[in-house]
Design a protein around this motif. Structure first.
Motif, mmCIF file in Angstrom:
data_model
loop_
_atom_site.group_PDB
_atom_site.id
_atom_site.type_symbol
_atom_site.label_atom_id
_atom_site.label_comp_id
_atom_site.label_asym_id
_atom_site.label_seq_id
_atom_site.Cartn_x
_atom_site.Cartn_y
_atom_site.Cartn_z
ATOM 1 N N PRO A 6 0.785 -1.153 0.097
ATOM 2 C CA PRO A 6 0.053 -0.043 -0.092
ATOM 3 C C PRO A 6 0.801 1.220 0.055
ATOM 4 O O PRO A 6 0.468 2.218 -0.607
ATOM 5 N N LEU A 7 2.007 1.203 0.641
ATOM 6 C CA LEU A 7 2.832 2.513 0.754
ATOM 7 C C LEU A 7 3.357 2.685 -0.907
ATOM 8 O O LEU A 7 3.226 3.952 -1.342
ATOM 9 N N GLY A 8 3.905 1.606 -1.413
ATOM 10 C CA GLY A 8 4.322 1.792 -2.811
ATOM 11 C C GLY A 8 3.071 2.363 -3.747
ATOM 12 O O GLY A 8 3.396 3.306 -4.561
ATOM 13 N N ALA A 9 1.831 1.792 -3.589
ATOM 14 C CA ALA A 9 0.874 2.262 -4.424
ATOM 15 C C ALA A 9 0.546 3.788 -4.042
ATOM 16 O O ALA A 9 0.433 4.597 -5.013
ATOM 17 N N SER A 10 0.661 3.993 -2.953
ATOM 18 C CA SER A 10 0.497 5.497 -2.450
ATOM 19 C C SER A 10 1.330 6.349 -3.124
ATOM 20 O O SER A 10 1.123 7.494 -3.768
ATOM 21 N N PHE A 11 2.523 6.074 -3.032
ATOM 22 C CA PHE A 11 3.639 6.817 -3.680
ATOM 23 C C PHE A 11 3.612 7.064 -5.298
ATOM 24 O O PHE A 11 3.612 8.030 -5.784
ATOM 25 N N THR A 12 3.041 5.915 -5.623
ATOM 26 C CA THR A 12 2.771 5.893 -7.255
ATOM 27 C C THR A 12 1.637 6.983 -7.370
ATOM 28 O O THR A 12 1.703 7.551 -8.420
ATOM 29 N N PHE A 13 0.371 6.522 -6.702
ATOM 30 C CA PHE A 13 -0.486 7.557 -6.982
ATOM 31 C C PHE A 13 0.025 9.067 -6.754
ATOM 32 O O PHE A 13 -0.707 9.715 -7.651
ATOM 33 N N LEU A 14 0.722 9.376 -5.657
ATOM 34 C CA LEU A 14 1.130 10.727 -5.623
ATOM 35 C C LEU A 14 1.737 11.289 -6.792
ATOM 36 O O LEU A 14 1.618 12.415 -7.138
ATOM 37 N N ALA A 15 2.761 10.366 -7.254
ATOM 38 C CA ALA A 15 3.550 10.916 -8.493
ATOM 39 C C ALA A 15 2.530 11.218 -9.606
ATOM 40 O O ALA A 15 2.899 12.134 -10.334
ATOM 41 N N LEU A 16 1.624 10.354 -9.623
ATOM 42 C CA LEU A 16 0.963 10.514 -11.071
ATOM 43 C C LEU A 16 -0.152 11.797 -10.690
ATOM 44 O O LEU A 16 -0.144 12.809 -11.427
ATOM 45 N N ALA A 17 -0.648 11.970 -9.399
ATOM 46 C CA ALA A 17 -1.552 13.136 -9.015
ATOM 47 C C ALA A 17 -0.648 14.396 -9.198
ATOM 48 O O ALA A 17 -0.927 15.517 -9.908
ATOM 49 N N THR A 18 0.603 14.449 -8.599
ATOM 50 C CA THR A 18 1.254 15.808 -8.270
ATOM 51 C C THR A 18 1.834 15.967 -9.716
ATOM 52 O O THR A 18 1.960 17.251 -10.372
ATOM 53 N N GLY A 75 -1.912 22.796 -19.736
ATOM 54 C CA GLY A 75 -3.388 23.321 -19.897
ATOM 55 C C GLY A 75 -4.209 22.122 -19.816
ATOM 56 O O GLY A 75 -5.353 22.325 -19.791
ATOM 57 N N THR A 76 -3.567 20.935 -19.974
ATOM 58 C CA THR A 76 -4.778 19.714 -19.491
ATOM 59 C C THR A 76 -4.087 18.855 -18.337
ATOM 60 O O THR A 76 -3.026 19.002 -18.046
ATOM 61 N N TRP A 77 -4.985 18.344 -17.471
ATOM 62 C CA TRP A 77 -4.708 17.564 -16.444
ATOM 63 C C TRP A 77 -4.052 16.254 -16.941
ATOM 64 O O TRP A 77 -3.045 15.713 -15.969
ATOM 65 N N TRP A 78 -4.042 15.466 -17.868
ATOM 66 C CA TRP A 78 -3.491 14.546 -18.261
ATOM 67 C C TRP A 78 -2.881 14.518 -19.444
ATOM 68 O O TRP A 78 -3.499 14.813 -20.564
ATOM 69 N N VAL A 79 -1.661 14.287 -19.505
ATOM 70 C CA VAL A 79 -0.974 14.302 -21.126
ATOM 71 C C VAL A 79 -0.065 12.737 -20.973
ATOM 72 O O VAL A 79 0.489 12.370 -20.126
ATOM 73 N N TRP A 80 -0.188 12.092 -22.175
ATOM 74 C CA TRP A 80 0.040 10.650 -22.330
ATOM 75 C C TRP A 80 1.738 10.968 -22.296
ATOM 76 O O TRP A 80 2.358 10.436 -23.341
ATOM 77 N N ASP A 81 2.476 11.547 -21.095
ATOM 78 C CA ASP A 81 3.944 11.634 -21.279
ATOM 79 C C ASP A 81 4.438 10.404 -20.786
ATOM 80 O O ASP A 81 3.883 9.564 -20.226
ATOM 81 N N ALA A 82 5.603 10.224 -21.374
ATOM 82 C CA ALA A 82 6.260 8.827 -21.273
ATOM 83 C C ALA A 82 6.412 8.616 -19.592
ATOM 84 O O ALA A 82 5.845 7.392 -19.362
ATOM 85 N N ARG A 83 6.869 9.708 -18.793
ATOM 86 C CA ARG A 83 7.058 9.144 -17.547
ATOM 87 C C ARG A 83 5.594 8.846 -16.879
ATOM 88 O O ARG A 83 5.581 7.754 -15.933
ATOM 89 N N LEU A 84 4.755 9.773 -16.954
ATOM 90 C CA LEU A 84 3.467 9.687 -16.261
ATOM 91 C C LEU A 84 2.882 8.129 -16.730
ATOM 92 O O LEU A 84 2.282 7.477 -16.090
ATOM 93 N N THR A 85 2.946 7.863 -18.046
ATOM 94 C CA THR A 85 2.463 6.774 -18.542
ATOM 95 C C THR A 85 2.983 5.311 -17.838
ATOM 96 O O THR A 85 2.434 4.528 -17.442
ATOM 97 N N SER A 86 4.346 5.313 -17.682
ATOM 98 C CA SER A 86 4.973 4.448 -16.937
ATOM 99 C C SER A 86 4.570 4.075 -15.605
ATOM 100 O O SER A 86 4.295 3.167 -14.997
ATOM 101 N N GLU A 87 4.448 5.460 -14.889
ATOM 102 C CA GLU A 87 4.032 5.312 -13.258
ATOM 103 C C GLU A 87 2.721 4.740 -13.597
ATOM 104 O O GLU A 87 2.236 4.003 -12.350
#
Lengths: 51, 186, 247, 229
Positions: free
Chosen positions: C98-110, C120-132
Motif C-alpha cells: 500500500p505504501l508503494g501504491a500511495s507513492f505511485t498515486f502521488l507521483a501521478l497526481a502531482t 493546459g490539460t490535467w493528463w498528458v500521455w507523457d512517457a514518465r506519467l504513462t510508466s507510472e
C-alpha cells in the motif's frame, strides 16, 4: 505571507499538490496506527479469553 | 506428529472428518508445503530429492485426476506417459484387472463414480512405483471391487512396496504388517 | 550470515527492534520534511521559465523515485522469501504494497497537477506519467492477488512470483513506453523536464528524497509490527507481551 | 531412452490437450467470437468513415486480440486443477517445463492461430490495405505466442482462485503492453509504407524472452498454487 501563498500565480497548483501529499501520507500514518491498535485489541481479547 | 514407513509396510490413517487426513497425504506427496517439519525420502528431504522421490510415488486422491472428455484408455495412456518407469502391464490389462475392461473406450463422463475410481486406481498398475499414497481408495466401490483393491494392496506390500492410505473401513489387509494412526482433531 | 538472518528473521526479535527504532525514525522524517519544505518552498529562487509552479518537483520527483524503489524492494523480499523461505519477507512485502501504491498515486497526481499550468490539460500521455500509471496497475495487481487467495502462504508465494515477473518486465515496459512516446510525440509538447537543477533547488530535492525514504521505512516497520501481532496472536511470546502489559 | 522419453511427454501432452480442445470446443471458440464482435463494435462506435477506421484499425484489432487472449487463458490450467490431473503432473517426475510448453503450444494452436486465420476478415472489416494486412498477420504470428506465454503465467497464479478470470487480466495486461505497442507500431508504419524491420525484430526479441523465461515462472507458480486442495 500573502506573497508566499500566492506563489507567483501558481499558488492553487502548488498548494493542491502539497495538500494532496499531506493527505495521502497522513492517511498512511493513520492506517498504520489503526492496524496496530486493532491488532493489540485482538491480542488482548484473545489472551483475556485464554486465562 | 511423526511417523516412519519402511518397505513392505501398510499404514492406515484414520480420523474424524476434518482431522487433516487429506492435508497430511497431500503434504507427504509434496503438493502442499509443511508449515513445520519435513518429509524425508531415503532420509533426504523431498525438496532436495524431487526427482528420486516422485519417480517412486503414485498418488490417487479425492480428485481422481481423470479427464471427463477422455476415454478410460486415453486417461491411462497419459498416466503411462507421466510415469517415470512405466510397467509392462498394458492399459487394457490394467483396466481388466480392475473389472472395467469392457468400458475401455467409453468417455469417463459416462462412467459412474465407482468406475471412475477404478480407472484412477488402474494408474497404480500402469507404473512401477514403490510408494503408493491412496486417499479413501475404497469409498464408492462395491464389495467385489473392494476385495480386488485389497488384493492389489496386499500383493504390492508382499512385493516389498509401501502403502499409505486413509480409510474408515476396518478391513483386514490379509495379514500384512498393518499399523493404524488415529488423527485426533487437536 | 545465516544465524544473523535467522535471529533477525524471528518475528519476536523484529517486533521488539522495530518498536525501539520507530520513534526515532518518526522524529527523523518529520525533521527532514520540515527542512526540505522550508528550503524548497521558501529559500529556493523562482525559476525564470516556470515561475513557482516548478516547486511541485520537490514532491513529484521523490514520490516517483519512491514508487520505483518500493517495487524493487518488494521484489527483493520476494526473491529472499522464495529462496530462503524467510517468513518475515511476506510481512514486509505485504506491508510495503500500500505504501508503494500511495507513492505511485502521488507521483501521478502531482505530475498531472504540475502539467496543468504547462500544458493546459490535467493528463498528458507523457512517457514518465504513462510508466507510472502502469506501475500503479502492477501494485494493484499484486494487492488484488493477495486479497483473492484465502491461504496466506500460497498467496504470498504466488505474489512473490508475480513481483519477480513484474520487476523483470518493468525495464521492458519503461523502454517500450519511452519508445512509443517518441514515436507519437507531437513536436509541441516538451517532456515533463525538471528545470536546470540549480544547487539551491537540488539540495531540497535530495533532502525530500531522503525524507520520503525514512518515512517509508518508518511506516513499513509499524505496518509490519501490526501484521506480526495479527499473525502471531496465538504464540507464547505475544501472550506474554499482552500479560506483561507491554501491548 | 531418456531423450526419447522427454520428447514423448511433450507430444503426449500436446496430443492430449488438442484432443480435449477438439472435444470441448466452446472454451476456445467463445473467445474468437468475442474477438470478432469486439472489433466490429468499433465502427459502430466511432463511425464508418473509411480513413478513420484505417487509422485506428491496428490498435483496435490488437486490443481486441489482447482481451480475447486473456479470456481464453483462464481455461489453460483451471480444468486440470479442478479434476486433479494437474496434481498428477506436479508429482510426476517428468520435467514440468516440458509439460507446460506442450500445454501452452496446444492452447496457442486453438486460440492464437485462429486469430491469425481471422485477420483477413478483420482487415477488410476495418479497411486495412493489403500491406497493412500483411503486417498485421506478421505481428499476430509473433505476438500471440507472447500473449499465450504471459497469460499462462497469470493463469498459473490464479488457478486456485474461484472466479479468477478477471484477476488474470488485471495481472497480465500490464505485462502485455510492450507487445501491444510494438505490434501496432509495425502495422502503422507498414501502412505508411516505411520499413518495419526494426519493430519486428523488437517483437521477435520479446518472443524469444518470453519463450525462455516464462516456463520457469509458470512452473514455479504451478508448484505453489497447483497443490492447493
Amino acid at each position: 505571507m500573502t506573497e508566499f501563498l500566492y506563489m507567483g500565480g501558481y499558488g492553487g497548483y502548488v498548494w493542491s499538490a502539497y495538500g494532496l501529499c499531506l493527505l495521502v501520507l497522513l492517511a498512511n500514518v493513520i492506517a498504520a496506527r489503526l492496524r496496530n491498535h486493532n491488532a493489540r485489541r485482538e491480542v488482548k481479547k484473545y489472551t483475556g479469553r485464554e486465562q | 506428529m511423526s511417523f516412519e514407513l519402511k518397505s513392505g509396510e501398510l499404514l492406515q490413517i484414520d480420523g474424524a472428518n476434518g482431522s487433516g487426513k487429506t492435508t497430511l497425504l497431500r503434504t507427504v506427496c509434496g503438493l502442499v508445503p509443511a508449515d513445520e517439519g519435513n518429509v524425508y525420502w531415503c532420509n533426504r528431504p523431498i525438496q532436495q530429492n524431487r526427482q528420486g522421490y516422485f519417480s517412486q510415488l503414485a498418488f490417487v486422491g479425492h480428485k481422481h485426476g481423470i479427464k471427463d472428455e477422455l476415454t478410460a484408455a486415453e486417461n491411462l495412456e497419459i498416466d503411462q506417459i507421466l510415469a517415470a518407469n512405466p510397467s509392462s502391464v498394458s492399459v487394457r490389462e490394467a483396466l481388466g484387472r480392475l473389472g472395467i475392461g469392457e468400458c475401455r473406450h467409453q468417455l469417463c463422463r459416462e462412467l459412474s463414480a465407482g468406475q471412475r475410481q477404478r480407472v484412477a486406481l488402474a494408474r497404480l498398475l500402469v507404473s512401477i512405483a514403490h510408494f503408493w499414497v491412496l486417499d479413501e481408495p475404497l469409498t464408492a466401490l462395491d464389495q467385489e471391487a473392494q476385495r480386488t483393491v485389497c488384493d492389489l494392496v496386499g500383493q504390492h506390500i508382499a512385493a516389498g512396496g509401501m502403502v499409505l492410505l486413509t480409510s474408515h473401513q476396518k478391513l483386514d489387509w490379509s495379514g500384512q504388517a498393518h499399523r493404524i494412526i488415529k488423527l485426533g482433531n487437536a | 550470515m545465516w544465524t544473523w538472518a535467522h535471529k533477525f528473521g524471528s518475528p519476536g526479535y523484529f517486533y521488539a527492534l522495530a518498536g525501539k527504532v520507530n520513534p526515532w525514525l518518526t522524529a527523523l522524517y518529520i525533521a527532514l520534511f520540515a527542512t526540505g519544505l522550508y528550503l524548497g518552498l521558501v529559500v529556493a529562487p523562482t525559476d525564470y521559465q516556470q515561475g513557482d509552479s516548478y516547486r511541485i518537483i520537490f514532491v513529484h520527483v521523490p514520490s516517483a523515485w519512491m514508487s520505483m524503489f518500493v517495487y524493487v524492494v518488494m521484489a527483493v523480499f520476494a526473491a529472499i522469501g522464495l529462496i530462503w523461505r524467510l517468513k518475515l519477507t511476506a510481512v514486509l512485502a505485504k506491508a510495503s504494497a500500500p505504501l508503494g501504491a500511495s507513492f505511485t498515486f502521488l507521483a501521478l497526481a502531482t505530475g498531472s497537477i504540475w502539467g496543468k499550468p504547462m500544458w493546459g490539460t490535467w493528463w498528458v500521455w507523457d512517457a514518465r506519467l504513462t510508466s507510472e500509471l502502469i506501475l500503479l496497475f502492477l501494485y494493484l495487481g499484486f494487492m488484488a492477488l493477495q486479497a483473492a487467495m484465502p491461504d496466506r502462504q500460497t498467496a504470498w508465494r504466488a505474489g512473490a512470483i508475480l513481483l519477480l515477473v513484474g520487476v523483470v518486465n518493468i525495464p521492458i515496459i519503461h523502454f517500450s513506453v519511452d519508445w512509443w512516446y517518441t514515436l507519437h510525440q507531437p513536436a509541441t509538447i516538451t517532456k515533463l523536464g525538471a528545470p536546470s537543477i540549480h544547487p539551491s533547488m537540488l539540495v531540497p530535492l535530495l533532502i525530500m528524497a531522503v525524507a520520503f525514504k525514512v518515512f517509508y521505512l518508518s511506516l513499513l516497520l509499524s505496518r509490519a509490527r501490526a501484521e506480526i501481532l495479527h499473525r502471531e496472536r496465538r504464540t507464547r511470546w505475544v501472550q506474554e507481551l499482552a500479560r506483561s502489559g507491554q501491548l | 531412452m531418456r531423450k526419447q522419453q522427454t520428447f514423448s511427454i511433450f507430444t503426449g501432452i500436446l496430443r492430449r490437450d488438442l484432443k480435449l480442445a477438439v472435444r470441448a470446443p466452446s472454451q476456445w471458440i467463445n473467445p474468437l467470437l468475442f474477438f470478432l464482435i469486439a472489433v466490429s463494435l468499433f465502427p459502430l462506435g466511432v463511425g464508418p468513415e473509411q480513413n478513420m477506421l484505417r487509422e485506428i484499425a491496428p490498435g483496435v484489432i490488437w486490443v481486441a486480440a489482447l482481451l480475447a487472449a486473456m479470456l481464453a487463458q483462464d481455461s489453460l490450467f483451471r480444468a486440470d486443477f479442478e479434476d486433479g490431473s494437474l496434481e498428477q503432473m506436479l508429482i510426476s517426475s517428468r520435467p514440468m517445463s516440458m509439460i507446460i510448453m506442450a500445454k501452452v503450444l496446444a492452447h496457442w494452436l486453438v486460440t492464437g492461430l485462429p486469430l491469425i486465420v481471422l485477420s483477413p476478415v478483420l482487415s477488410i472489416l476495418m479497411g486495412l490495405s493489403l500491406v497493412g494486412w500483411w503486417a498485421l498477420l506478421l505481428t499476430l504470428l509473433l505476438g500471440t505466442p507472447i500473449l499465450s506465454l504471459l497469460g499462462a503465467v497469470g493463469a498459473a497464479l490464479v488457478v486456485s482462485v474461484k472466479r479468477g478470470g478477471v484477476l488474470l487480466s488485471l495481472l497480465v495486461l500490464p505485462l502485455c503492453i510492450p507487445v501491444l505497442i510494438f505490434a501496432t507500431a509495425v502495422v502503422q508504419t507498414a501502412g505508411v509504407g516505411l520499413a518495419i524491420e526494426g519493430q519486428v525484430s523488437l517483437l521477435g526479441a520479446l518472443l524469444a524472452l518470453s519463450v525462455t523465461l516464462s516456463p520457469i515462472a509458470i512452473a514455479g507458480a504451478l508448484r505453489v498454487t497447483g497443490g492447493a486442495a
